[in-house]
Design an enzyme around this catalytic site. Structure first.
Site, PDB file in Angstrom:
ATOM      1  N   PRO A   2      24.358  57.826   1.848  1.00 58.47           N
ATOM      2  CA  PRO A   2      23.996  58.050   3.246  1.00 58.47           C
ATOM      3  C   PRO A   2      23.581  56.734   3.914  1.00 58.47           C
ATOM      4  O   PRO A   2      22.917  55.898   3.302  1.00 58.47           O
ATOM      5  CB  PRO A   2      22.802  59.004   3.155  1.00 58.47           C
ATOM      6  CG  PRO A   2      22.842  59.570   1.776  1.00 58.47           C
ATOM      7  CD  PRO A   2      23.459  58.520   0.922  1.00 58.47           C
ATOM      8  N   LEU A   3      23.980  56.579   5.152  1.00 52.92           N
ATOM      9  CA  LEU A   3      23.583  55.412   5.939  1.00 52.92           C
ATOM     10  C   LEU A   3      22.708  55.896   7.091  1.00 52.92           C
ATOM     11  O   LEU A   3      23.107  56.786   7.852  1.00 52.92           O
ATOM     12  CB  LEU A   3      24.807  54.674   6.483  1.00 52.92           C
ATOM     13  CG  LEU A   3      24.513  53.455   7.367  1.00 52.92           C
ATOM     14  CD1 LEU A   3      23.752  52.399   6.573  1.00 52.92           C
ATOM     15  CD2 LEU A   3      25.807  52.888   7.940  1.00 52.92           C
TER      16      LEU A   3
END
Length: 521
Positions: A2-3
């Site tokens: 996840p960013l």
């Protein structure tokens, strides 16, 4: 992987950003089963106008402290069903499909995959909670300074020996900064509070149980020293809970209630303690009642949430190193540096109040008047000043408010020096001075809370507290020297002059630092 992209207003300290990032990541770990070390976050800061938002959409109040979070993750990750009863960051996830993901092509774009709402854990407590929690701290000080010293004097113990006992009680409070990291790195804040209150309450009882006579001074000294060591942990836990449990726009209000509780506890320990000791036997009854009252304060701990614990490293040494790094971030920031400077300078110290009883004869004030205005009435007026100071600190720049309180104190000292020497003037000016002193108490805590942010809150707050005690000590000595050399009027003029010079110095430093910051930008 996840960013997370986090957008917020410019100027927030590093520990503030770190705390937001910690909360977001912890919510993802608990809700989306993201691995603990799968953490990739990008912070972007925006000047005024850089974030456009509706301040009242859907009935939710928003301020310039708004934080926008965008989280991108692959499809297939589902929220973990959970109902633990705990409150904190809540997460709603809508995963992207593979076609929504960007693999580096400029023709593809990602869309928000998660809406995350950050809220205070279990809501924001009313600051009366912090007033109640800090009461035992003031009780211990008032019980020793007023009740025990009075009983020792009545038993024929010389004044200098009683004064030495009180001075010894300040030793833990002068050095507590060195063990404050224990509160940030070991047990939970609530556990520290309950443990410290139990030991402090037993210490209050033991202080009253030891016979108030010359032969018991060695034992009494040991009890007082250990009790005050325990109560430093009580204060640290409350200060940390307050830092985490107070929103940015209400730090002044919490500071006012907190300091009012400190002063109210002193009045309770001194006034009620002495009254019980005089009217009930045996003498330890006063200590027992005050200890029981301190234990009851533990009930308020249920109304404040336990902050998220800081990540623990493999070794305690590395955990402690993170605390020191957090402290260094505050010290080197403009907000932290100016906050430490204004607390260290002799601005609004209230040092003259330590000598009111010694100067009463010059104003023809009777013993009864001195006892009334410097005792019960002064405590009530200072508490009112705390509330007023906290209110003002939330409606103007907090360092400017603290500086204003210092200017008012200097003006009060000059006015008292020029006023007629009468009992009425003595009562009036000492009470005005007490009110301004209450303003300054709240101003100090508000400045400290604003500067420290979150993180190792106990350690950082106690750095401010330690520095703020230094000018009180040396200004009391300066006031005493000036009174001996030039009389009471000269003492008051000297305190005012030193305070004004300190204010001017602070204004110059603040202006220079502001110019350097503008040039760097």
């Amino acid at each position: 992987m996840p960013l997370v992209r986090i957008s917020l207003s410019a100027g927030k300290p590093a520990d503030y950003r770190r705390a937001i990032g910690d909360g977001i990541h912890q919510a993802m770990v608990e809700t989306l089963t993201v691995p603990e070390h799968d953490r990739f976050q990008i912070f972007t800061e925006h000047d005024a106008g850089g974030i456009i938002y509706d301040p009242g959409y859907l009935g939710i109040d928003r301020t310039d402290d708004i934080v926008l979070v965008q989280i991108t993750l692959s499809a297939g990750r589902k929220p973990k069903p959970k109902s633990s009863g705990k409150t904190g960051p809540s997460v709603t996830a809508n995963p992207n499909t593979p076609s929504d993901q960007s693999a580096g092509s400029k023709h593809r774009r990602s869309r928000p995959a998660m809406t995350l709402r950050l809220a205070p854990p279990s809501g924001t407590p009313h600051p009366v909670v912090f007033l109640i929690l800090i009461l035992p701290f003031g009780v211990m000080s008032g019980y020793l300074t007023v009740t025990i010293v009075y009983l020792l004097t009545q038993a024929g113990v010389p004044v200098d020996e009683s004064a030495a006992l009180v001075a010894i009680s300040y030793i833990p409070h002068s050095w507590k900064f060195f063990w404050a990291p224990l509160v940030d790195t070991t047990l939970s804040r609530k556990t520290w509070y309950l443990f410290a209150t139990a030991v402090s309450g037993l210490g209050i009882y033991a202080t009253g149980a030891v016979p108030a006579e010359a032969g018991s001074l060695p034992l009494l000294t040991a009890v007082v020293l250990l009790s005050n060591l325990a109560v430093t942990f009580l204060a640290m836990s409350v200060e940390s809970l307050m830092a985490y449990g107070t929103p940015e726009d209400a730090k002044g209000r919490s500071a006012g209630w907190f300091q009012a509780g400190n002063l109210g506890g002193f009045g309770l320990g001194g006034g009620a303690g002495l009254w019980i000791a005089q009217h009930f036997q045996p003498s330890w009854m006063a200590g027992a009642v005050l200890a029981a009252a301190s234990f009851l304060c533990c009930a308020a701990i249920a109304f404040v949430a336990e902050p998220q614990r800081a990540p623990r490293e493999e070794t305690y040494y590395r955990t402690l190193a993170n605390v020191i790094k957090d402290l260094w971030h505050v010290v080197r920031s403009r907000r932290g540096f100016l906050g430490l400077l204004i607390c260290f300078l002799p601005i609004g110290t209230g040092a003259a109040s330590n000598l009111w009883s010694a100067l009463a004869g010059d104003w023809h004030a009777s013993a009864g008047t001195v006892a009334l205005v410097t005792g019960v009435l002064s405590g009530m007026v200072m508490a009112a000043g705390c509330f007023a100071g906290g209110y003002l600190c939330d409606r103007m720049d907090r360092k400017a408010a603290y500086a204003l309180f210092g200017a008012l104190m200097a003006g009060c000292a000059v006015a008292m020096a020029l006023a007629p020497r009468s009992e009425t003037m003595y009562a009036a000016f000492t009470l005005i001075y007490a009110f301004i002193n209450g303003l300054a108490y709240a101003g100090f805590s508000a400045v400290a809370l604003e500067a420290i942010g979150l993180g190792a809150a106990a350690t950082k707050y106690n750095l401010f507290a330690s520095l703020s005690n230094i000018p009180i000590g040396y200004m009391t000595a300066v006031d005493g020297w000036a009174a001996a050399r030039w009389g009471p009027g000269g003492m008051l003029h000297t305190e005012a002059a030193v305070g004004v010079l300190a204010l001017l110095f602070f204004v110059v430093v603040a202006a220079l630092s502001s110019r350097e910051r503008a040039q760097a930008a």
